[in-house]
Design a protein around this motif. Structure first.
Motif, short mmCIF file in Angstrom:
data_model
loop_
_atom_site.label_atom_id
_atom_site.label_comp_id
_atom_site.label_asym_id
_atom_site.label_seq_id
_atom_site.Cartn_x
_atom_site.Cartn_y
_atom_site.Cartn_z
N PRO A 292 -8.86 -1.75 18.57
CA PRO A 292 -7.55 -1.47 17.99
C PRO A 292 -7.52 -1.33 16.47
O PRO A 292 -6.63 -0.68 15.94
CB PRO A 292 -6.70 -2.66 18.43
CG PRO A 292 -7.41 -3.22 19.60
CD PRO A 292 -8.86 -2.95 19.38
N VAL A 293 -8.47 -1.97 15.77
CA VAL A 293 -8.45 -1.81 14.31
C VAL A 293 -9.78 -1.23 13.85
O VAL A 293 -10.81 -1.87 13.90
CB VAL A 293 -8.22 -3.15 13.60
CG1 VAL A 293 -8.19 -2.94 12.09
CG2 VAL A 293 -6.92 -3.77 14.06
N THR A 294 -9.73 0.00 13.41
CA THR A 294 -10.96 0.62 12.90
C THR A 294 -10.81 1.12 11.48
O THR A 294 -11.78 1.50 10.85
CB THR A 294 -11.38 1.80 13.79
OG1 THR A 294 -10.26 2.65 13.94
CG2 THR A 294 -11.84 1.34 15.15
N GLY A 295 -9.59 1.15 10.98
CA GLY A 295 -9.41 1.63 9.62
C GLY A 295 -8.17 1.04 8.99
O GLY A 295 -7.22 0.66 9.67
N LEU A 296 -8.19 0.91 7.68
CA LEU A 296 -7.03 0.45 6.93
C LEU A 296 -6.75 1.47 5.83
O LEU A 296 -7.67 1.84 5.10
CB LEU A 296 -7.31 -0.89 6.24
CG LEU A 296 -7.21 -2.19 7.02
CD1 LEU A 296 -7.43 -3.34 6.04
CD2 LEU A 296 -5.88 -2.34 7.70
N THR A 297 -5.50 1.89 5.73
CA THR A 297 -5.13 2.77 4.63
C THR A 297 -4.31 1.96 3.63
O THR A 297 -3.20 1.53 3.95
CB THR A 297 -4.27 3.94 5.12
OG1 THR A 297 -4.99 4.62 6.14
CG2 THR A 297 -3.98 4.90 3.99
N PRO A 298 -4.84 1.72 2.44
CA PRO A 298 -4.07 0.97 1.45
C PRO A 298 -2.86 1.77 0.98
O PRO A 298 -2.96 2.98 0.78
CB PRO A 298 -5.05 0.74 0.30
CG PRO A 298 -6.27 1.49 0.60
CD PRO A 298 -6.14 2.16 1.92
N LEU A 299 -1.74 1.09 0.83
CA LEU A 299 -0.49 1.76 0.44
C LEU A 299 0.05 1.20 -0.87
O LEU A 299 1.26 1.15 -1.07
CB LEU A 299 0.55 1.61 1.56
CG LEU A 299 0.15 2.19 2.92
CD1 LEU A 299 1.14 1.78 3.99
CD2 LEU A 299 0.04 3.71 2.84
N GLY A 300 -0.84 0.72 -1.70
CA GLY A 300 -0.42 0.29 -3.03
C GLY A 300 0.07 -1.13 -3.08
O GLY A 300 -0.02 -1.88 -2.11
N ARG A 301 0.57 -1.48 -4.26
CA ARG A 301 1.02 -2.85 -4.48
C ARG A 301 2.29 -2.87 -5.31
O ARG A 301 2.52 -1.98 -6.12
CB ARG A 301 -0.07 -3.68 -5.14
CG ARG A 301 -0.59 -3.10 -6.44
CD ARG A 301 -1.64 -3.99 -7.06
NE ARG A 301 -2.90 -4.00 -6.34
CZ ARG A 301 -3.85 -4.91 -6.49
NH1 ARG A 301 -3.66 -5.92 -7.33
NH2 ARG A 301 -4.98 -4.84 -5.82
N GLN A 302 3.10 -3.89 -5.06
CA GLN A 302 4.32 -4.10 -5.84
C GLN A 302 4.33 -5.53 -6.36
O GLN A 302 3.69 -6.39 -5.75
CB GLN A 302 5.57 -3.92 -4.95
CG GLN A 302 5.94 -2.48 -4.62
CD GLN A 302 5.04 -1.87 -3.55
OE1 GLN A 302 4.65 -2.55 -2.62
NE2 GLN A 302 4.73 -0.60 -3.69
N PRO A 303 5.08 -5.77 -7.44
CA PRO A 303 5.21 -7.17 -7.89
C PRO A 303 5.96 -8.00 -6.83
O PRO A 303 6.88 -7.48 -6.20
CB PRO A 303 6.05 -7.06 -9.18
CG PRO A 303 6.16 -5.61 -9.50
CD PRO A 303 5.79 -4.82 -8.28
N THR A 304 5.56 -9.23 -6.64
CA THR A 304 6.24 -10.11 -5.68
C THR A 304 7.53 -10.65 -6.29
O THR A 304 7.47 -11.34 -7.32
CB THR A 304 5.33 -11.31 -5.33
OG1 THR A 304 4.06 -10.84 -4.93
CG2 THR A 304 5.95 -12.16 -4.21
#
Ligand SMILES: [Zn+2]
Length: 326
Positions: free
Chosen positions: A44-56
């Motif tokens: 079920p998990v073969t790839g991750l696409t990073p979608l950036g970061r925001q300040p918490t």
């Protein structure tokens, strides 16, 4: 599409053609990182696409939830996609209540329930050290071992326990938290030097957390030599054969190896992958391994304390694996 890959020791391989199976967040005291997990079929998990970061957002729960909501609306509008969060903090498995000193607006609330209500789909929230340990146990250095203790030597000290591929949460969600409790030795090194019982953020004194992470290494160096250096400077100087830094590392390894060996004895760990910033110092982990193996009851004839394979975004990897049960 850019797909996350750890390059040297890939936890997650590139499979951008597969459909999304979860949206994942790694939430710390400064940033919220998002990624889309991909997979299908038996894996079920073969790839991750990073979608950036925001300040918490730290002080307003509405702002905090809005950051999550916006990412979900933008990148995972399909309501069938689960949401899985790795967060700094401890979650009580009975009540879902999160204890999170670093992010006051979510401290003391059942975050998964609140977000599920607002977003209208299942949300899982897990401790970041637990996510790291799941990532290592299922895809990293712990693969193939029944009992995996994940040790975090980051700014502070944390940990997680996975047995037969399943996360052990324990009473209150505190399983694996070897960083707290007044157990650090008050004499360490050869020749021995007095170590004060430093006050810890948890309210106790003499916790492993006060001497065992990057801040602890810096505190020890300052205590031993009266000089303030960053953990990186201490490690660099040690590598350059600086005597003061070598003494600090020797005392550090002496102090940390004893409680870690005790943890190995208690949980019967077959392998201890290490994550967090100090895990980048491979020779420090090797020294720690040597010392811990001298102190465990079982005589390991192979490395026991090892650098985790998943040094890139283990929180996101673990959250993805938890979301898909893989
Ligand atoms: Zn403590």
């Amino acid at each position: 599409m850019v797909t996350l890959d750890t390059q040297d020791k890939a936890i997650i391989t590139d499979a951008p053609a597969l459909p999304a199976c979860a949206i994942c967040f790694d939430i710390g005291g400064s940033t919220v990182k998002t990624a889309l997990a991909h997979g299908g079929g038996a894996d079920p998990v073969t790839g991750l696409t990073p979608l950036g970061r925001q300040p918490t957002p730290l002080n307003d729960l509405g702002d905090f939830a809005a950051v999550i909501e916006k990412q979900v609306e933008l990148h995972a509008p399909d309501p069938a996609l689960p949401i899985s969060i790795s967060i700094t903090g401890v979650i009580d498995p009975e009540t879902g209540i999160l204890t999170c000193a670093n992010i006051p607006c979510v401290d003391g609330i059942a975050l998964a329930d609140r977000l599920a209500e607002r977003l209208g789909r299942p949300v899982q929230v897990n401790n970041d050290a637990a996510c790291f340990t799941i990532a290592e146990a299922r895809r990293g250095a712990g693969r193939g071992y029944p009992i995996v203790f994940g040790a975090i030597l980051g700014t502070g000290v944390g940990g997680g326990l996975v047995i037969n591929g399943r996360l052990v949460q324990g009473a209150g969600g505190f399983a694996g938290e070897w960083g707290h409790g007044p157990i650090a030795a008050t004499l360490a090194g050869d020749p021995p030097v007095d170590i004060p019982r430093f006050a810890c953020g948890c309210g106790q004194k003499g916790c492993v957390d006060t001497i065992g992470g990057a801040r602890g290494l810096e505190r020890l160096h300052s205590h031993l030599h009266g000089v303030t250096l960053t953990s990186r400077e201490i490690i660099d100087r040690w590598n350059a054969a600086d005597q003061s830094a070598a003494r600090t590392v020797e005392v550090f390894v002496d102090l940390v190896s004893a409680p870690l060996a005790t943890v190995v004895n208690i949980v019967g760990a077959h392998i201890v992958p290490v994550g967090g910033g100090l895990a980048r110092a491979e020779n420090l982990i090797e020294r720690l391994d040597e010392e811990v193996r001298k102190k465990t009851l079982y005589r390991f004839d192979r490395p026991l304390i090892v650098r985790g394979d998943c040094q890139v975004e283990p929180g996101l990897v673990g959250a993805a694996l938890i979301a898909t049960g893989n």
